[in-house]
Every structure is written in C-alpha cells, then in structure tokens.
Design an enzyme around this catalytic site. Structure first.
Site, short mmCIF file in Angstrom:
data_model
loop_
_atom_site.label_atom_id
_atom_site.label_comp_id
_atom_site.label_asym_id
_atom_site.label_seq_id
_atom_site.Cartn_x
_atom_site.Cartn_y
_atom_site.Cartn_z
N HIS A 1 1.22 -1.22 -0.13
CA HIS A 1 0.17 -0.27 -0.23
C HIS A 1 0.16 1.35 -0.41
O HIS A 1 0.71 2.39 -0.10
CB HIS A 1 -0.84 -0.28 1.20
CG HIS A 1 -2.07 1.29 1.72
ND1 HIS A 1 -3.04 1.05 1.12
CD2 HIS A 1 -1.69 2.49 2.08
CE1 HIS A 1 -4.03 2.42 1.01
NE2 HIS A 1 -2.55 3.46 1.91
N GLU A 2 1.47 1.67 0.63
CA GLU A 2 2.40 2.80 0.95
C GLU A 2 3.72 2.62 -0.23
O GLU A 2 3.97 4.27 -1.03
CB GLU A 2 3.57 2.80 2.65
CG GLU A 2 2.79 2.68 3.72
CD GLU A 2 1.61 3.48 3.73
OE1 GLU A 2 1.95 4.50 3.08
OE2 GLU A 2 0.64 3.43 4.58
#
Length: 707
Positions: A489-490
């Site tokens: 996600h990051e």
C-alpha cells in the site's frame, strides 16, 4: 494554499534544491551509480550494514539540518526567498511567468514545511522534533498571510482576466493558475481587510488546535488499579497505584480485558473534548466567513465527490446495500461469542475486531505465524522490485547514505530507476520499530518533482514509515500478511510520487484530491493478494519453499468473512466525519452526535461514558474527507478488475496506468484521470457496486493455475 502540506495514508509538497545542497539533486547523479546494490540485500538481516560513507551532512543531505538550530536558518532563507518572489510577482505582467513565480513561491515555502512536517513526527531526538514543530508553525502562518495578500492575488487575477493570454497557455499552466486562484478564494481573499485578518487568525488557530488534538488522541488514560479485577491488571501497564491504558487491546481473547480497555481508553477527557469542539467550530466559522455553507463544502471543492451531498448519497447508498450483509456478520460474531463465553452473549463494539478475527482463523486457518516465514522483508522488497520492473520498467536500488543524512541508522535509502529515463527519485525507508515512533504507517513527500528554470527536473524524495519488527541474528524481519499488504500500500503512494512528472511542484505526485490520492495505494493491495504476484517472491526464509497457492487462496477468502461489517464501520466513521464538518446545532455535543450516528450507521450499541471521536486522529488530516478510503477503494477495484485481473504484469496496461493516472499528480481533474483509465465516467452506483461486488468476489477467478 500556496503550501499544501498533507500526510498520506493516513503530506505532500515540493522541495527546491537551489540553495540547499540536496544529496543527489544534480543531473550527473541521474546515471546509474556503481554504489547501488540489490534492494533485497539491503533489507536482509543476515547482511551486516556498512557504516555511512563520505562527508558529514544534514538530514536528507541538507547541510543546515545537521543540528536542530538549522531549522531556524532554513526557515529564514525560505522567508527571504519568499519576499523576493512576492516582490517579483507584484511587477510581472500577465503571462506564463506569473504561474512559474507562484510555483517557485510555493516551492520556497514547502522546502521547509514538508521536511519539518516529517521531522516533527518521526525524529527520535526531541530537540529536532521541537525545532521542526516551530518551523511548521511559522511557515504555516506565512502561508496564511500570503493567501490573503490582495496585491499578490491581483497579479494572478490580471492573468486569469486576460482571455488572449489564458488561451495561449498550455493546459497544465492554465489549471495550476486556476488552482492558485482557488486557494486564494477559499482563504477569503474577497473579504475586507478586517475579515481577512480574522481568516488568517482562524487558520493559525486551527493549526494549533490540530496539533493539540493529535497529541491528545495518543495519550493514555489512567485508572486506580483497585477499580480493575486483579486477574486482568497484568494485561496493562501498572504505574504505582494506577493502571495505564494506552490502546483498545482489540486482539486480546479475554472479553473483560477488551471491555475494560474500551471503556477506560475511550473515557472522555474534558480538555480533548473542548479542543475538538473548538476545532470544529473554528473550521465552521472559517468556512462561513469565506462564503461556504459548511466546512465540508469548502473541503470538497476539486475532489471526485465534489460536494458533501454527493458524499452522503454515496455513503447512504452503500450503507443500504451493506445492511443485510452486516446484520448477518454481526449474527455470526454473536454466535461465536456465545460459543466461547455463554455467560456474556451480547455483541458489543469491543467484540467486533476480535470475533471477526476468530471467525477468519477458525474457517480458514490463517494463523499469521504460518505465513510469516514466507514473507521476509528482503523477499517482499524483491517482489515489489520485480512487479515494478515488469509492469512499469522501474527498478529499486539500495544506495549508501552519508553521515547525518538519516535520522536513524535503520533507515534505508532506495534509488528509483527507469529503464529508459534513468533516475526518477529517492525513497527513504524508515521501516523498523523504535521507542516513541508513531505506529501509523505513512507516506511523506519531502521534496516534490518539478521542472526547474534551467530545464532540469527536480527529483522527488519521499519517506515511507512503517513499524516492522527487527531481525535477530538468525531470523530476518518477517512480515505478517497484513504487514506485507501495508508495505505494498505505502509503495503505491511512493510510486505515485516517483512517476508523477508534473511541470509544477504545486501539483506533484500525491498532491491531488484526497479521494484520488488513495487509489494507487489501494490498487497495490489487489496486487499483494494475487497469487501470480505473491508466487514471484514468497519463499520460506529457511527452506526456499514457495508459499502454497492454497494458503494464498485461504487468506483471500478469509478477508470476505465479516467484510461487510468492517466496511459498515468505515461508513460510520465517514458519515460521522461529514456530520461533524456539516451543519449541526452547536448545542449538540460531539458525543451525542456520535451516539446518534453510531445507532443509525453501525448497528452495535453506543457505550455510555465513552467518546471514541476523541481518538479519531483522521479528523485532522482527513477532515470532511474520510470517505476517501471507500471511494478510492471503489475506483481501485474497478481499475483492478478491468485492467489487471487478467494479467497483473501487463506492461501495456502498466504504461496506460502511468499515462492516465500517475503522471498528472493533481494537474488534471481526478475524475478525468479515472475516466481515461476506465474509458468511462463511473457513477455513484458504479462505486457502490464495485465495493459490494468485492464482498462476494470469488478470488480464485483472479488466479491463474501456477502450481
């Protein structure tokens, strides 16, 4: 605003290198360095990390920041540059140069604000954090003054009023000019002098209240230890005659521990309650002062949703569609609770996260310890590297840092290199746990990309912050499936920052509408749950055995268990956020609003003498925009199913994704970017359908037979 500072995932502004000494900013550094090493090895615990090399420098290679006092020097330089550019803007005739000056002005302020915004949260040295906090406050005050500078605004107005000149501008320059004017307008530039001063003071007060509220969301609560049964005290920190509660203990199997943690941690604090109510009142007052019905109307300008009415329509539609599924989920949890604890069968808010996890584990045997050996950090980073290489032509390389460049010796620096375009930017990976480090995973833009006056491109610099366990002598850092998904996600945010190639830093990378900014990161979660992707890197750290496809399938299927109730909880949070920032009688307390909203949009009972909203930190960074997670997930779902589900390594589709959605940053209307990718403009009903269909999706259809 001239300087838009926002942290993602939960702050993304540009940085100019001129006058700073940024490491690696020059064109010569864009060639592949012989000092770079494979990304997996940099995170492999079995490799001893070399000591830093080269000259001593400051944080991120900024010489001034070798000590906390450097923030004062950096701030003074930025303000001097700001004064010079403001004077220049006053006398420059209408034309594209005006937009360039405004962007330089924004960059001059942001070069301090972004870096300080990260340091004030993440630096282990309190003196650095304190100095960064002061810099943020002073730069923020200057920004608010400039946003109500009539003469400065007039120079931009003259440009926008000159139709012949505006028609000659390229689309990017025209949009950025309009965005700058929009920022003036929402700051009250049209008001008389007295009201403009009032708007500035309100903005400054709001900044202070935001910082105060954020600090309060993390403070523990204490209770006399005699108030708790002796047999559960050991689950908490005992401080003399008091028990200290610093979280909800949501994973604890003891119902009484979870109940105690919930009631004590969420017990209302009068100072925090006053802070929140003053914050909401100040925001409402500011919005009405500058001409908006509510703060939500002001905040949603330029987003995909556009208006709070559209947001509520979306949330209410979604809630209606989830209703029956959510009720079934709650019934399953209640049955499980009755099975485990027949004396206490009523399902309560502290039960939801625990019993949904029990149901997932019981049905699918997804004990994290079974998965962790296959997800070493080094392997996961190599998996990301492989995916980016195949999909986007990008490789990640580890680069050695100089003395003083990083704030902790555990931080790794990655160079992002395109196979044809060369060096695109840098990612600093602050991945490991340490004392006093925030637990929330975040992406920070420390320097945004932009085209400089000399024709060179200013390379973006970002930080990814996670809280992963440290390795041991014999075991590398191992990630749970949830940690692995968060890493993906990051990295989605980071790639958005790296691949955005905007002329102006004002719209660089993730500096776009909040409900679009989460799309690239959430899309990466779909890749993280596809066996074809996972199979490329998930190997047992001891045996080298690949993660069996059946385990990935079970993991994906388990996520559908109680998923409707989980989504309903997000709807509740998003609706609460809208109501707080909408029109409501000021005599009604935020706790009364919480109670009413919880009963209507969640389904589990409100617990008296609790005030969950006082721990809702997203009321600061995502004010009136918490719905963005749901709307972004809907878009990501549509993009995944239409563009990548058939082949997650489709290079042509990856290039289209970059061209249509990533390259523009905030320089293009968000819905136009979505439309370009999907070849249609989705409706609210499409968003709702996408989210609901994910609850029923047979994940096996995503997987090719790779065994």
């Amino acid at each position: 605003m001239l300087c838009r500072c926002r942290r993602v995932a939960p702050a993304d502004l540009g940085r100019a290198a001129r006058g700073w000494g940024w490491a690696g900013a020059g064109a010569a550094r864009r060639r592949v360095s012989t000092g770079w090493s494979p990304v997996g090895a940099a995170f492999d615990a079995r490799q001893q990390r070399s000591s830093v090399v080269g000259r001593s420098t400051g944080l991120f290679g900024v010489p001034e920041l070798s000590c906390p006092e450097g923030f004062q020097e950096a701030q003074e330089k930025a303000l001097q540059e700001t004064e010079r550019l403001v004077r220049k803007a006053y006398t420059t005739p209408p034309g594209p140069e005006i937009v360039m000056i405004f962007d330089q002005l924004s960059d001059a302020l942001c070069r301090v604000a972004d870096l300080a915004d990260f340091v004030k949260i993440a630096h282990p040295d309190y003196t650095f954090r304190e100095a960064a906090e002061e810099a943020c406050r002073n730069i923020g005050t200057m920004v608010e003054k400039l946003n109500t500078d009539v003469e400065l605004c007039q120079s931009l107005k003259q440009l926008l009023a000159d139709k012949k000149v505006m028609d000659s501008l390229d689309p990017d320059t025209r949009r950025v000019a309009e965005l700058f004017m929009f920022d003036f307008e929402i700051s009250g530039i049209h008001l008389d002098e007295e009201k403009r001063k009032k708007a500035v003071n309100l903005n400054v007060r709001i900044l202070d209240l935001c910082n105060e509220f954020l600090m309060g969301t993390h403070l523990p609560n204490k209770i006399d230890k005699c108030s708790l049964p002796e047999h559960i005290r050991c689950n908490f920190i005992v401080d003399g005659n008091y028990v200290q509660i610093s979280g909800l203990h949501a994973d604890c199997p003891d119902d009484l521990v979870r109940e105690a943690a919930y009631k004590i941690f969420l017990y209302p604090n009068a100072d925090q309650l006053n802070c929140l109510e003053e914050l909401l009142c100040s925001r409402n007052h500011l919005a009405q002062l500058v001409g908006y019905n509510t703060f939500a109307h002001r905040a949603l300008q330029g987003t995909m949703a556009k208006t709070p009415e559209n947001v509520m329509y979306f949330l209410e539609k979604l809630s209606d569609r989830l209703s029956q599924r959510t009720q079934k989920d709650f019934e399953m949890m209640a049955e499980m609770k009755m099975k485990i604890n027949p004396q206490n069968t009523k399902l309560m808010p502290w039960d939801h996260p625990y019993y949904s996890g029990v149901l997932r584990a019981e049905r699918y045997n997804i004990e994290p310890s079974l998965y962790c050996p296959f997800f070493s950090l080094g392997a996961c980073m190599e998996g990301l590297n492989s995916l980016f290489s195949q999909l986007l032509g990008i490789s990640l390389y580890a680069e050695q840092t100089e003395k003083g460049e990083v704030w902790c010796e555990d931080v790794r620096k990655l160079a992002v290199v395109h196979e044809k375009e060369g060096l695109l930017g840098y990612i600093y990976c602050d991945f490991f746990q340490r004392a006093d480090k925030p637990h929330q995973d975040c992406h920070f833009t420390v320097r945004g990309g932009r085209l400089r006056e000399n024709g060179e491109y200013q390379l973006p610099v970002v930080v990814l912050m996670l809280s992963l366990p440290h390795s041991t002598r014999s075991i590398p850092t191992l990630l749970t499936p949830g940690m692995m998904e968060n890493l993906f996600h990051e990295m989605g945010h980071a790639m958005h920052s790296m691949l955005g190639r905007t002329r102006y830093q004002h719209v660089t990378g993730t500096r776009c509408s909040t409900d679009f900014a989460e799309v690239p990161s959430i899309l990466m979660e779909y890749f993280a749950n596809d066996y074809r992707v996972v199979n490329q890197f998930a190997r047992h750290y001891k045996t080298g055995q690949p993660l069996p496809k059946s385990m990935v399938s079970r993991l994906c299927e388990s996520k559908k268990v109680c998923a409707a109730a989980d989504m309903q909880l997000q709807v509740f949070y998003a609706v609460l956020d809208q109501i707080y920032h909408g029109k409501h009688p000021l005599k009604i307390s935020t706790t009364d609003i919480l109670k009413e909203t919880q009963e209507k949009f969640y389904g589990l009972p409100y617990v008296s003498n609790t005030a969950w909203q006082l721990r809702f930190s997203h009321l600061v960074g995502y004010s009136a925009k918490y719905y963005s997670y749901l709307m972004s997930r809907a878009v990501a779902s549509m993009v995944w199913k239409q563009c990548f589900a058939q082949d997650p390594f489709d290079r042509a589709m990856g290039e289209r994704y970059r061209r249509e959605m990533l390259v523009h940053g905030g320089g293009k209307e968000p819905m136009l970017m979505v439309q370009g990718m999907l070849q249609k403009a989705p409706s609210v009903e499409d968003f709702v359908d996408a989210l609901v269909s994910d609850l029923d999706q047979d994940f096996e259809t995503f997987f090719m037979d790779s065994e």
